[in-house]
Design a protein around this motif. Sequence first.
Motif, PDB file in Angstrom:
ATOM      1  N   MET A   1       0.801  -0.644   0.074  1.00 35.17           N
ATOM      2  CA  MET A   1      -0.189  -0.109   0.364  1.00 35.17           C
ATOM      3  C   MET A   1       0.966   0.963  -0.054  1.00 35.17           C
ATOM      4  O   MET A   1       1.642   1.117   0.805  1.00 35.17           O
ATOM      5  CB  MET A   1      -1.169   0.037   1.151  1.00 35.17           C
ATOM      6  N   ALA A   2       0.238   2.079  -0.784  1.00 38.84           N
ATOM      7  CA  ALA A   2       1.579   2.984  -0.693  1.00 38.84           C
ATOM      8  C   ALA A   2       1.402   4.673  -1.023  1.00 38.84           C
ATOM      9  O   ALA A   2      -0.614   4.592  -0.330  1.00 38.84           O
ATOM     10  CB  ALA A   2       1.784   3.831  -2.690  1.00 38.84           C
ATOM     11  N   ARG A   3       1.692   5.180   0.523  1.00 40.70           N
ATOM     12  CA  ARG A   3       0.934   6.650   0.936  1.00 40.70           C
ATOM     13  C   ARG A   3       1.241   7.705  -0.118  1.00 40.70           C
ATOM     14  O   ARG A   3       2.594   8.197   0.344  1.00 40.70           O
ATOM     15  CB  ARG A   3       1.663   6.799   2.156  1.00 40.70           C
ATOM     16  N   LYS A   4       0.124   8.649  -0.061  1.00 38.85           N
ATOM     17  CA  LYS A   4       0.534   9.167  -1.278  1.00 38.85           C
ATOM     18  C   LYS A   4       1.172  10.867  -0.706  1.00 38.85           C
ATOM     19  O   LYS A   4       0.057  11.449   0.460  1.00 38.85           O
ATOM     20  CB  LYS A   4      -0.373   9.760  -2.304  1.00 38.85           C
ATOM     21  N   ILE A   5       1.824  11.536  -1.104  1.00 42.36           N
ATOM     22  CA  ILE A   5       2.089  12.851  -0.543  1.00 42.36           C
ATOM     23  C   ILE A   5       2.150  13.769  -1.302  1.00 42.36           C
ATOM     24  O   ILE A   5       2.361  14.444  -2.343  1.00 42.36           O
ATOM     25  CB  ILE A   5       3.187  12.842   0.739  1.00 42.36           C
ATOM     26  N   LYS A   6       0.955  15.290  -0.982  1.00 44.96           N
ATOM     27  CA  LYS A   6       1.188  16.530  -1.794  1.00 44.96           C
ATOM     28  C   LYS A   6       2.557  16.930  -1.477  1.00 44.96           C
ATOM     29  O   LYS A   6       2.903  17.315  -0.864  1.00 44.96           O
ATOM     30  CB  LYS A   6      -0.508  17.532  -1.485  1.00 44.96           C
ATOM     31  N   ARG A   7       3.146  17.539  -2.958  1.00 42.39           N
ATOM     32  CA  ARG A   7       4.084  18.082  -2.907  1.00 42.39           C
ATOM     33  C   ARG A   7       4.119  19.042  -3.643  1.00 42.39           C
ATOM     34  O   ARG A   7       3.178  19.363  -5.086  1.00 42.39           O
ATOM     35  CB  ARG A   7       5.373  17.729  -2.600  1.00 42.39           C
ATOM     36  N   SER A   8       4.609  20.217  -3.549  1.00 41.85           N
ATOM     37  CA  SER A   8       4.590  21.801  -3.971  1.00 41.85           C
ATOM     38  C   SER A   8       5.764  20.979  -5.711  1.00 41.85           C
ATOM     39  O   SER A   8       6.560  20.032  -4.894  1.00 41.85           O
ATOM     40  CB  SER A   8       5.169  22.702  -3.387  1.00 41.85           C
ATOM     41  N   MET A   9       5.697  21.868  -6.485  1.00 41.44           N
ATOM     42  CA  MET A   9       6.451  21.270  -7.471  1.00 41.44           C
ATOM     43  C   MET A   9       7.452  22.099  -7.793  1.00 41.44           C
ATOM     44  O   MET A   9       7.751  23.248  -6.796  1.00 41.44           O
ATOM     45  CB  MET A   9       5.552  22.187  -9.001  1.00 41.44           C
ATOM     46  N   GLY A  10       8.664  21.625  -7.228  1.00 41.33           N
ATOM     47  CA  GLY A  10      10.284  22.256  -7.394  1.00 41.33           C
ATOM     48  C   GLY A  10      11.094  21.979  -9.255  1.00 41.33           C
ATOM     49  O   GLY A  10      10.485  21.288  -9.621  1.00 41.33           O
ATOM     50  N   VAL A  11      12.183  22.008  -8.943  1.00 39.44           N
ATOM     51  CA  VAL A  11      13.072  22.146  -9.938  1.00 39.44           C
ATOM     52  C   VAL A  11      13.116  20.507 -10.147  1.00 39.44           C
ATOM     53  O   VAL A  11      13.387  20.223 -11.950  1.00 39.44           O
ATOM     54  CB  VAL A  11      14.211  22.308  -9.507  1.00 39.44           C
ATOM     55  N   SER A  13      10.583  18.617 -10.290  1.00 40.28           N
ATOM     56  CA  SER A  13       9.634  17.645  -9.957  1.00 40.28           C
ATOM     57  C   SER A  13       9.126  16.461 -10.981  1.00 40.28           C
ATOM     58  O   SER A  13       8.403  15.496 -10.884  1.00 40.28           O
ATOM     59  CB  SER A  13       8.500  18.419  -9.852  1.00 40.28           C
ATOM     60  N   HIS A  14      10.132  16.839 -12.511  1.00 39.75           N
ATOM     61  CA  HIS A  14       9.861  15.639 -13.565  1.00 39.75           C
ATOM     62  C   HIS A  14      10.472  14.128 -13.041  1.00 39.75           C
ATOM     63  O   HIS A  14      10.218  13.361 -14.081  1.00 39.75           O
ATOM     64  CB  HIS A  14      10.391  16.725 -14.825  1.00 39.75           C
ATOM     65  N   ASP A  35      12.612  16.956  -1.489  1.00 38.81           N
ATOM     66  CA  ASP A  35      12.699  18.617  -1.448  1.00 38.81           C
ATOM     67  C   ASP A  35      12.626  19.051  -2.637  1.00 38.81           C
ATOM     68  O   ASP A  35      12.206  19.920  -2.299  1.00 38.81           O
ATOM     69  CB  ASP A  35      13.982  18.532   0.039  1.00 38.81           C
ATOM     70  N   PHE A  36      13.415  18.487  -3.259  1.00 32.28           N
ATOM     71  CA  PHE A  36      12.970  19.445  -4.930  1.00 32.28           C
ATOM     72  C   PHE A  36      12.346  19.200  -5.782  1.00 32.28           C
ATOM     73  O   PHE A  36      11.848  19.271  -6.534  1.00 32.28           O
ATOM     74  CB  PHE A  36      14.980  19.061  -5.511  1.00 32.28           C
ATOM     75  N   GLY A  37      11.390  18.266  -5.319  1.00 35.18           N
ATOM     76  CA  GLY A  37      10.202  17.605  -5.815  1.00 35.18           C
ATOM     77  C   GLY A  37       9.652  17.147  -6.162  1.00 35.18           C
ATOM     78  O   GLY A  37       8.670  16.275  -7.103  1.00 35.18           O
ATOM     79  N   ALA A  38      10.611  15.783  -6.638  1.00 37.41           N
ATOM     80  CA  ALA A  38      10.505  14.825  -7.059  1.00 37.41           C
ATOM     81  C   ALA A  38       9.258  13.557  -6.214  1.00 37.41           C
ATOM     82  O   ALA A  38       9.459  14.179  -5.687  1.00 37.41           O
ATOM     83  CB  ALA A  38      12.311  13.900  -7.118  1.00 37.41           C
ATOM     84  N   ASP A  39       9.022  12.797  -7.129  1.00 35.86           N
ATOM     85  CA  ASP A  39       8.721  11.676  -6.651  1.00 35.86           C
ATOM     86  C   ASP A  39       9.045  10.339  -6.595  1.00 35.86           C
ATOM     87  O   ASP A  39       9.537   9.974  -6.755  1.00 35.86           O
ATOM     88  CB  ASP A  39       7.735  11.482  -7.707  1.00 35.86           C
ATOM     89  N   VAL A  40       9.198  10.308  -4.526  1.00 34.88           N
ATOM     90  CA  VAL A  40      10.012   9.631  -4.417  1.00 34.88           C
ATOM     91  C   VAL A  40       8.913   8.559  -3.911  1.00 34.88           C
ATOM     92  O   VAL A  40       8.402   8.861  -2.660  1.00 34.88           O
ATOM     93  CB  VAL A  40      10.888   9.846  -3.132  1.00 34.88           C
TER      94      VAL A  40
END
Length: 282
Positions: A1-11, A13-14, A35-40
């Motif tokens: 099960m994955a827990r999704k976290i909302k994050r702001s767009m960062g450098v 983020s792609h 911290d720089f927006g990546a989906d980890v």
Amino acid sequence: MARKIKRSMGVLSHLRVVEIGSSAATSYCARLFADFGADVQKVEPPAGDPLRRSAPLTPKGQSAWFAFLNFNKSSTIINRADADAITRLRAMVEDCDILIDGRDVDPADCPFIDIAAVRQRRPGLIYLEASWFGREGPYAGFAATDSTIRALAGLIKLVGSVEGPPSHAPDFQTGILAGLWGFIAAASSAVAQMQGRKGRSWSLSIFESSLAPAEYLVSETFARGDVIRRIGINRFWPNFPAGIYETKKGSIGVTTITPAQWRAFCDMLGLPELRDDPEVGS
């Protein structure tokens, strides 16, 4: 099960990043990408990452260190015993841009994955693996702990009272240092990839990363013949305050090098009269 976290767009983020295994170094490296927006996506066994049990614990029994090392990430549970475990992990890795691998420090019940085969199918994949001593050299393959790495690198030499043995703080200092170097390496590969280059593979030595803070001290010794000794208060003379100090409840480490750090330190302690005093803050 994955827990999704909302994050702001960062450098970054792609980027999609997958973290496997368990080590403070790879956890912090992946946290910096987050911290720089990546989906980890952090892969954990059903019992959770072993670092979830690292002290200090909150009143609810949760690890403060784990929270710090894994802020902004999502967690995906993969049970190694499940029939589709390898298939699920391989699908995650083949769909990511960067794979951060801490299995050499602690596999954390991660399912097997053939990295060479994945990179053959995904030549653009950036791969970073961490180990205590790297893949080459006289210590390659040796086991270690944060304490032994710190001692070998000389990081505890100047910490503690003048008399007696050096002091060792129960934290993940070597992992933080290594994670920072790993982030620099992997992030630089991501920038190169945007310029059309293929993915790179990195072997991150926690020991070598920990040697970096001591390099300038070695240079000072050769250039000036000045060997820094433990003086009991300040670890990094002539900066002040910079050391480990006794408090009513144990000890606390303080390092204020820049004017901004000094002002923030005074604000935290509620000492506005010292904040802008040139006699102590310059």
